[in-house]
Scaffold this active site. Structure first.
Site, PDB file in Angstrom:
ATOM      1  N   HIS A   1      41.484  45.081  28.513  1.00  0.00           N
ATOM      2  CA  HIS A   1      41.403  45.074  29.978  1.00  0.00           C
ATOM      3  C   HIS A   1      39.987  44.704  30.441  1.00  0.00           C
ATOM      4  O   HIS A   1      39.807  43.859  31.331  1.00  0.00           O
ATOM      5  CB  HIS A   1      41.811  46.465  30.496  1.00  0.00           C
ATOM      6  CG  HIS A   1      41.777  46.624  31.973  1.00  0.00           C
ATOM      7  ND1 HIS A   1      42.912  46.850  32.735  1.00  0.00           N
ATOM      8  CD2 HIS A   1      40.739  46.592  32.855  1.00  0.00           C
ATOM      9  CE1 HIS A   1      42.564  46.946  34.019  1.00  0.00           C
ATOM     10  NE2 HIS A   1      41.255  46.797  34.121  1.00  0.00           N
ATOM     11  N   GLU A   2      38.980  45.327  29.813  1.00  0.00           N
ATOM     12  CA  GLU A   2      37.596  45.073  30.245  1.00  0.00           C
ATOM     13  C   GLU A   2      37.128  43.671  29.847  1.00  0.00           C
ATOM     14  O   GLU A   2      36.439  42.998  30.631  1.00  0.00           O
ATOM     15  CB  GLU A   2      36.656  46.145  29.691  1.00  0.00           C
ATOM     16  CG  GLU A   2      36.981  47.567  30.144  1.00  0.00           C
ATOM     17  CD  GLU A   2      37.187  47.716  31.646  1.00  0.00           C
ATOM     18  OE1 GLU A   2      36.537  46.984  32.425  1.00  0.00           O
ATOM     19  OE2 GLU A   2      38.020  48.550  32.050  1.00  0.00           O
TER      20      GLU A   2
ATOM     21  N   HIS B   1      38.410  41.132  32.231  1.00  0.00           N
ATOM     22  CA  HIS B   1      37.622  41.057  33.471  1.00  0.00           C
ATOM     23  C   HIS B   1      36.498  40.023  33.334  1.00  0.00           C
ATOM     24  O   HIS B   1      36.158  39.319  34.294  1.00  0.00           O
ATOM     25  CB  HIS B   1      36.963  42.410  33.780  1.00  0.00           C
ATOM     26  CG  HIS B   1      37.790  43.322  34.640  1.00  0.00           C
ATOM     27  ND1 HIS B   1      38.212  42.976  35.901  1.00  0.00           N
ATOM     28  CD2 HIS B   1      38.250  44.577  34.425  1.00  0.00           C
ATOM     29  CE1 HIS B   1      38.905  43.981  36.423  1.00  0.00           C
ATOM     30  NE2 HIS B   1      38.949  44.964  35.554  1.00  0.00           N
TER      31      HIS B   1
ATOM     32  N   CYS C   1      43.622  49.667  37.581  1.00  0.00           N
ATOM     33  CA  CYS C   1      42.305  49.034  37.602  1.00  0.00           C
ATOM     34  C   CYS C   1      41.542  49.547  38.820  1.00  0.00           C
ATOM     35  O   CYS C   1      42.103  49.610  39.919  1.00  0.00           O
ATOM     36  CB  CYS C   1      42.473  47.514  37.690  1.00  0.00           C
ATOM     37  SG  CYS C   1      40.911  46.618  37.787  1.00  0.00           S
TER      38      CYS C   1
END
Ligand code: ZN
Length: 213
Positions: free
Chosen positions: A168-169, A172, A126
């Site tokens: 993953h995004e 966030h 990341c």
């Protein structure tokens, strides 16, 4: 519900960020902005400012370089992320990880759910946790819903590496870092990953660092 005052403060904050020009500074783990759920995007920036913000996210992602960047990573608490992966990897890696080229796109208000029960575990890193990587087991396929930067509805199934990137995004945007989902015994410096764990799968790392896949 944001008040008009919050909305103009947000737009002003983004204007100030963009004023410097060039890639934006990337926020590192430890900053609370990475731990707060983001506000759904509902036009807070206006079309022209949104276009410039998205362009700055793209420039920052490419400069890093990375395969995705979420608004909180540049200190903006909006539910917006960009993704792009030219996937410059050897054939063996492409086949095992499903790392195929992913054209640039903008995710607005994304959400995902697993499709099926298959999972995939690979090293992941990341931009907000520079210098480290860890193995994360994730659903191998996900259905992503939301909008694009023009407000058009998105409803699409992602598999392979692109599925990992969109999870993953999107995580966030919920204040979740990949480390929250990682096998912590796999935590490795990026140098160690290159030197020791460059195999297509993390099987050797699992054996030698003592975690299960
Ligand atoms: Zn990240």
């Amino acid at each position: 519900m944001a008040t008009p005052q919050d909305r103009s403060a947000l737009a002003e904050h983004v204007e100030r960020l963009l004023a410097a020009g060039g890639p934006l500074p990337i926020v590192a783990a430890g900053d609370p902005v990475l731990r707060r759920p983001t506000a759904p995007f509902d036009g807070q920036l206006g079309p022209e400012l949104l276009t410039r913000f998205v362009e700055a996210l793209r420039e920052t992602m490419r400069d890093a370089p990375g395969v995705g960047l979420a608004a909180p990573q540049v200190g903006v608490g909006l539910r917006i992320a960009v993704i792009e992966d030219p996937a410059p990897v050897p054939e063996e890696v492409r086949v095992v990880r499903g790392r195929v080229p992913l054209p640039f796109r903008v995710l607005v208000n994304p959400a995902y759910e697993a499709v099926g029960t298959e999972r995939a575990a690979f090293f992941e890193g990341c931009l907000s946790v520079p210098g480290w990587q860890a193995v994360v087991s994730r659903p191998a396929a996900v259905r992503l819903t939301g909008q694009d930067e023009y407000g058009r509805a998105v409803d699409e199934v992602f598999t392979g590496w692109p599925a990992r990137i969109v999870q993953h995004e999107t995580d966030h945007l919920d204040g979740t870092l990949y480390l929250d989902r990682a096998e912590l015994r796999s935590l490795s410096s990026s140098a160690a990953v290159v030197e020791r764990w460059a195999q297509p799968t993390p099987a050797t790392a699992a054996e030698e660092l003592g975690f299960s896949l």
